[in-house]
Design an enzyme around this catalytic site. Sequence first.
Site, PDB file in Angstrom:
ATOM      1  N   HIS A   1     -13.474 -47.710 -70.803  1.00 45.32           N
ATOM      2  CA  HIS A   1     -13.525 -46.436 -70.082  1.00 45.32           C
ATOM      3  C   HIS A   1     -14.839 -46.175 -69.374  1.00 45.32           C
ATOM      4  O   HIS A   1     -14.967 -45.200 -68.646  1.00 45.32           O
ATOM      5  CB  HIS A   1     -13.248 -45.282 -71.049  1.00 45.32           C
TER       6      HIS A   1
HETATM    7  C1  UD1 Z   1     -17.635 -39.142 -72.213  1.00 43.29           C
HETATM    8  C2  UD1 Z   1     -19.036 -39.525 -72.639  1.00 43.29           C
HETATM    9  C3  UD1 Z   1     -19.047 -40.937 -73.207  1.00 43.29           C
HETATM   10  C4  UD1 Z   1     -17.978 -41.124 -74.272  1.00 43.29           C
HETATM   11  C5  UD1 Z   1     -16.628 -40.673 -73.719  1.00 43.29           C
HETATM   12  C6  UD1 Z   1     -15.547 -40.783 -74.775  1.00 43.29           C
HETATM   13  C7  UD1 Z   1     -20.843 -38.501 -71.285  1.00 43.29           C
HETATM   14  C8  UD1 Z   1     -21.909 -38.793 -70.329  1.00 43.29           C
HETATM   15  N1  UD1 Z   1     -19.968 -39.489 -71.518  1.00 43.29           N
HETATM   16  O1  UD1 Z   1     -17.300 -39.964 -71.123  1.00 43.29           O
HETATM   17  O2  UD1 Z   1     -20.320 -41.183 -73.768  1.00 43.29           O
HETATM   18  O3  UD1 Z   1     -17.913 -42.490 -74.649  1.00 43.29           O
HETATM   19  O4  UD1 Z   1     -16.732 -39.317 -73.285  1.00 43.29           O
HETATM   20  O5  UD1 Z   1     -14.308 -40.466 -74.286  1.00 43.29           O
HETATM   21  O6  UD1 Z   1     -20.793 -37.419 -71.822  1.00 43.29           O
HETATM   22  N2  UD1 Z   1     -10.833 -36.531 -68.270  1.00 43.29           N
HETATM   23  C9  UD1 Z   1      -9.548 -36.058 -68.444  1.00 43.29           C
HETATM   24  N3  UD1 Z   1      -9.259 -35.335 -69.564  1.00 43.29           N
HETATM   25  C10 UD1 Z   1     -10.206 -35.030 -70.464  1.00 43.29           C
HETATM   26  C11 UD1 Z   1     -11.517 -35.489 -70.260  1.00 43.29           C
HETATM   27  C12 UD1 Z   1     -11.817 -36.245 -69.180  1.00 43.29           C
HETATM   28  O7  UD1 Z   1      -8.672 -36.311 -67.640  1.00 43.29           O
HETATM   29  O8  UD1 Z   1      -9.895 -34.358 -71.447  1.00 43.29           O
HETATM   30  C13 UD1 Z   1     -11.151 -37.380 -67.107  1.00 43.29           C
HETATM   31  C14 UD1 Z   1     -11.602 -36.624 -65.920  1.00 43.29           C
HETATM   32  O9  UD1 Z   1     -11.101 -37.263 -64.784  1.00 43.29           O
HETATM   33  C15 UD1 Z   1     -13.099 -36.779 -65.958  1.00 43.29           C
HETATM   34  C16 UD1 Z   1     -13.251 -38.164 -66.552  1.00 43.29           C
HETATM   35  O10 UD1 Z   1     -12.149 -38.282 -67.458  1.00 43.29           O
HETATM   36  O11 UD1 Z   1     -13.687 -36.662 -64.723  1.00 43.29           O
HETATM   37  C17 UD1 Z   1     -14.531 -38.370 -67.273  1.00 43.29           C
HETATM   38  O12 UD1 Z   1     -14.748 -37.417 -68.286  1.00 43.29           O
HETATM   39  P1  UD1 Z   1     -16.262 -37.042 -68.745  1.00 43.29           P
HETATM   40  O13 UD1 Z   1     -16.230 -36.017 -69.790  1.00 43.29           O
HETATM   41  O14 UD1 Z   1     -17.078 -36.806 -67.561  1.00 43.29           O
HETATM   42  O15 UD1 Z   1     -16.842 -38.372 -69.362  1.00 43.29           O
HETATM   43  P2  UD1 Z   1     -16.158 -39.562 -70.121  1.00 43.29           P
HETATM   44  O16 UD1 Z   1     -15.997 -40.674 -69.173  1.00 43.29           O
HETATM   45  O17 UD1 Z   1     -14.954 -39.116 -70.882  1.00 43.29           O
END
Ligand code: UD1
Length: 367
Positions: A203
């Site tokens: 991811h």
């Molecule tokens: C975050 C953490 C990472 C961790 C990961 C676990 C940071 C910098 N990164 O990354 O360290 O390993 O979580 O999952 O905080 N999205 C959804 N639904 C959700 C959440 C996210 O669709 O409930 C999608 C969205 O498109 C979003 C993308 O995932 O833009 C990324 O989510 P984000 O919270 O920015 O970071 P992660 O990549 O999940």
Amino acid sequence: MRLVVIVGARPNFIKVAPLLPALEAAGHQVSLIHTGQHYSAAMSDELFCELGIRQPDANFGVGSGSHAVQTAAVLTAFDGWLDQHECDVVMVIGDVNSTVACALVAAKRNIRVAHVEAGLRSADRSMPEEINRIVTDALSHWLFTPSADADENLLAEGVSPDRIFRVGNIMVDALLANLCRVNPTDVLARFGLAKPFGLVTLHRPALVDDAALLAAVLGELALVSGDLPLLFPCHPRTAERIEELGFVAPPSLKIVGPTSYLETIALQSQAAVVLTDSGGIQEETTCLGVPCLTFRDNTERPITVSQGTNRVIGMNPAAIMPAVAAVLAGDVRHSARPDLWDGQTAARIAAAMVSDLDSTRLVGSRK
Ligand code: UD1
């Protein structure tokens, strides 16, 4: 002590499940705040339900955005919350954006910060999580570390030894408490799997936001799955990118949505090999004695390599096939569960905070 515990993203939820009851049992008055960084049902609500975590006292609902936007939204929301609520200590977990944002707000208000999973370093500042770790540790008063390498990192950065508490790995508390709750045979049947199979979780933006690299990895996984069927539960970020690529997986490579926590640990426990870029899964596979191949150039969890089952293969798609073949041929690393990865970490954290109270003046208590 009046404690505010912050969670924002999936790995935080898993870690807070054993932590909350231990803190409350030690007599702390605990508020739980969900920043809303992860918000979809599969990434948040279902996990709360599965792990029996109580409803948060507040949910900021910050959602997605660039790092700056997301971090700023948490900063603003938590600052506002602290205007209305009294607290002595803010406890943050791991290395996500919510962690660093809340640590910063608390430190600027002279409220003491306790960091669970302190001291991990990948030495790779291109990772957003590495920046979050460094800043959070610099702002923290109590640094709860999982392993000796983390202590050494903090000492090398000039942290006073009396603020470092090696308590073990909180993720392992959750793993050991929940393994017995799940029947692996049922889970394998649910996903139409038979042994042997491999499990894939990828991811990180450094991989999935690079279309050419992701396409090459998917091509390799399709090839590997010809020899070893693969299940690939996808983080929403990964699923979005795979869809953009228009990739069509062969039947031997099953791409599914995020699996639940219980499903994920059951799948790991039965897998012949796990390919991942997750931090927590490197730790869980080490505890389970299952071979792990980490698709990254480094790890902030070197103990999973030196004592566990983890091998860092680099972000090179061509490395996947030979690494999987080596595992299947029996080239498996010896695994010893690291010291203090014993399911008692939450209790040690709660006890350390109580015993450290005598020597601590709570300068941060404020409205
Ligand atoms: C975050 C953490 C990472 C961790 C990961 C676990 C940071 C910098 N990164 O990354 O360290 O390993 O979580 O999952 O905080 N999205 C959804 N639904 C959700 C959440 C996210 O669709 O409930 C999608 C969205 O498109 C979003 C993308 O995932 O833009 C990324 O989510 P984000 O919270 O920015 O970071 P992660 O990549 O999940």
